[in-house]
Design a protein around this motif. Structure first.
Motif, short mmCIF file in Angstrom:
data_model
loop_
_atom_site.label_atom_id
_atom_site.label_comp_id
_atom_site.label_asym_id
_atom_site.label_seq_id
_atom_site.Cartn_x
_atom_site.Cartn_y
_atom_site.Cartn_z
N LYS A 273 -28.31 -50.56 -9.65
CA LYS A 273 -27.10 -50.10 -9.63
C LYS A 273 -27.00 -49.05 -8.45
O LYS A 273 -25.98 -48.79 -7.59
CB LYS A 273 -26.55 -49.28 -10.88
N PHE A 274 -28.13 -48.30 -8.44
CA PHE A 274 -28.32 -47.15 -7.32
C PHE A 274 -28.22 -47.73 -6.10
O PHE A 274 -27.69 -47.16 -5.08
CB PHE A 274 -29.43 -46.28 -7.41
N VAL A 275 -29.14 -48.74 -5.66
CA VAL A 275 -29.04 -49.39 -4.51
C VAL A 275 -27.56 -49.91 -4.12
O VAL A 275 -27.30 -49.82 -3.04
CB VAL A 275 -29.95 -50.59 -4.58
N GLU A 276 -26.94 -50.71 -5.00
CA GLU A 276 -25.60 -50.93 -4.59
C GLU A 276 -24.68 -50.00 -4.49
O GLU A 276 -23.70 -50.06 -3.63
CB GLU A 276 -25.19 -52.10 -5.94
N ASP A 277 -24.79 -48.90 -5.05
CA ASP A 277 -23.89 -47.77 -4.78
C ASP A 277 -24.11 -47.08 -3.40
O ASP A 277 -23.08 -46.82 -2.74
CB ASP A 277 -23.78 -46.61 -5.85
N SER A 278 -25.31 -47.24 -3.11
CA SER A 278 -25.71 -46.64 -1.69
C SER A 278 -24.99 -47.62 -0.58
O SER A 278 -24.65 -47.22 0.46
CB SER A 278 -27.12 -46.70 -1.39
N LEU A 279 -25.07 -48.80 -0.74
CA LEU A 279 -24.65 -49.81 0.05
C LEU A 279 -22.87 -49.57 0.26
O LEU A 279 -22.55 -49.61 1.31
CB LEU A 279 -24.73 -51.32 -0.42
N LYS A 280 -22.60 -49.33 -0.89
CA LYS A 280 -20.76 -49.07 -0.86
C LYS A 280 -20.73 -47.80 -0.03
O LYS A 280 -19.71 -47.86 1.03
CB LYS A 280 -20.23 -48.97 -2.22
N ARG A 281 -21.45 -46.68 -0.24
CA ARG A 281 -21.13 -45.41 0.30
C ARG A 281 -21.18 -45.58 1.86
O ARG A 281 -20.75 -44.97 2.59
CB ARG A 281 -22.09 -44.39 -0.29
N THR A 282 -22.35 -46.30 2.13
CA THR A 282 -22.79 -46.38 3.55
C THR A 282 -21.64 -47.54 4.41
O THR A 282 -21.54 -47.35 5.64
CB THR A 282 -24.11 -46.70 3.77
#
Length: 328
Positions: free
Chosen positions: A102-111
């Motif tokens: 979930k953290f990785v997917e959130d980082s993809l969304k933010r960037t």
């Protein structure tokens, strides 16, 4: 700018790169998008092509700024981010594949990026390094196209050595500077043998090695150099490399005596790190454009001689080594 290979990622990256812990302004000032954009673009304009960030830096605003930069530039910029420090309490039991995905997917969304060039576990508890299922998750994320490479950011040499036992670990981010020399012993040789990229963080010992601080220097209440000198909030080694501040100032005075013509010791301290071929890049932080340019002025400074490096190491041996060498 000179470029070096980032281990088995095979990225060629700027040896002076950029860490973005405070890219939106100085500690305690809040995040300023304009400052961040100016600072990031200045770095790229001067040949930097590797940016290190993390999901917890300014609650994701740093990642957002880095993503905005990458999407606005035509150059190939390698983005490294980190995950895990959102876990609260930050304990081994909080690390699960589901949470980290979930953290990785959130980082993809933010960037706003389709793939993260490098995702790094962000100084997890030591026990996490002994859990293969955590490292296996990143193989699946790579298969899914969400990441290209896995790395780790560590506190201790022992954690670094354990991490590189996993074949999918490509990089290690570790505190390394004139006042933190233990990694250059066993870890550097093992990393070289396994083609691991080494990212040197906290290269200026939280600013101590610029030579610009004295006993009267004050730090904002929100600045870790104020509140974390004894490890009150996180690992003590993150702040002034774990050195007692007054002892550090004495060591810096000895360094100044070696370089009386240099008002700014930062480029000299960075040159010392670059003298190690095992280092892939250094990620000094910056809260304003002047800091970026100061870090890049390493190329305007005469190359250190063997005698100068030896004298710098003597400062470490005389002042710093007895107090901290064995701790990290």
């Amino acid at each position: 700018m000179n470029y070096r290979k980032l281990g088995k990622t095979n990225f060629n990256i700027s040896e002076i790169s950029l860490g973005t812990w405070q890219v939106g302004g100085k500690w305690g000032s809040g995040f300023d998008d304009k400052t961040a954009d100016e600072l990031l673009n200045t770095a790229i304009d001067n040949g930097v092509n590797f940016i290190d960030t993390a999901d917890v830096y300014e609650n994701g605003l740093s990642e957002t700024a880095v993503g905005r930069l990458v999407r606005s530039r035509s150059e190939r910029i390698v983005v490294a981010t980190k995950c895990g420090r959102q876990i609260n309490p930050h304990v081994n039991e909080g690390y699960t594949p589901k949470v980290l995905q979930k953290f990785v997917e959130d980082s993809l969304k933010r960037t706003g990026l389709e793939t993260l060039d490098l995702i790094q576990l962000h100084c997890p508890p030591t026990e996490v390094y002994y859990r293969p299922e955590i490292f296996e998750l990143f193989d699946r994320l790579k298969e899914q196209g969400k990441i290209l490479n896995l790395g780790v950011s560590v506190e201790k040499v022992e954690e670094a050595l354990k991490a590189i036992e996993y074949d999918n670990v490509t990089t290690v981010q570790i505190i390394f500077n004139l006042f933190r020399q233990r990694p250059s012993e066993l870890f550097f040789s093992e990393a070289k043998r396994k083609d691991i990229g080494i990212i040197a963080r906290v290269p200026l010992a939280s600013g101590l090695l610029t030579g610009k601080f004295d006993s009267n220097t004050s730090f904002d209440s929100q600045d870790h150099r104020n509140f974390n000198r004894n490890g009150e909030a996180f690992d003590k080694g993150e702040t002034f490399s774990g050195i007692d501040y007054e002892l550090g100032l004495k060591a810096v005075e000895a360094l100044k005596a070696l370089f009386p013509e240099n008002q700014n010791l930062a480029p000299i301290a960075l040159q010392w790190i670059l003298s190690f071929n095992e280092i892939s890049c250094i990620i000094p932080g910056a809260s304003k454009v002047d800091h970026v340019l100061s870090n890049l002025s390493v190329y305007d400074t005469p190359k250190l001689t063997a005698e100068q490096i030896s004298a710098m190491n003597k400062v470490y041996n005389d002042f710093i080594k007895p107090a901290v060498h064995q701790l990290w």
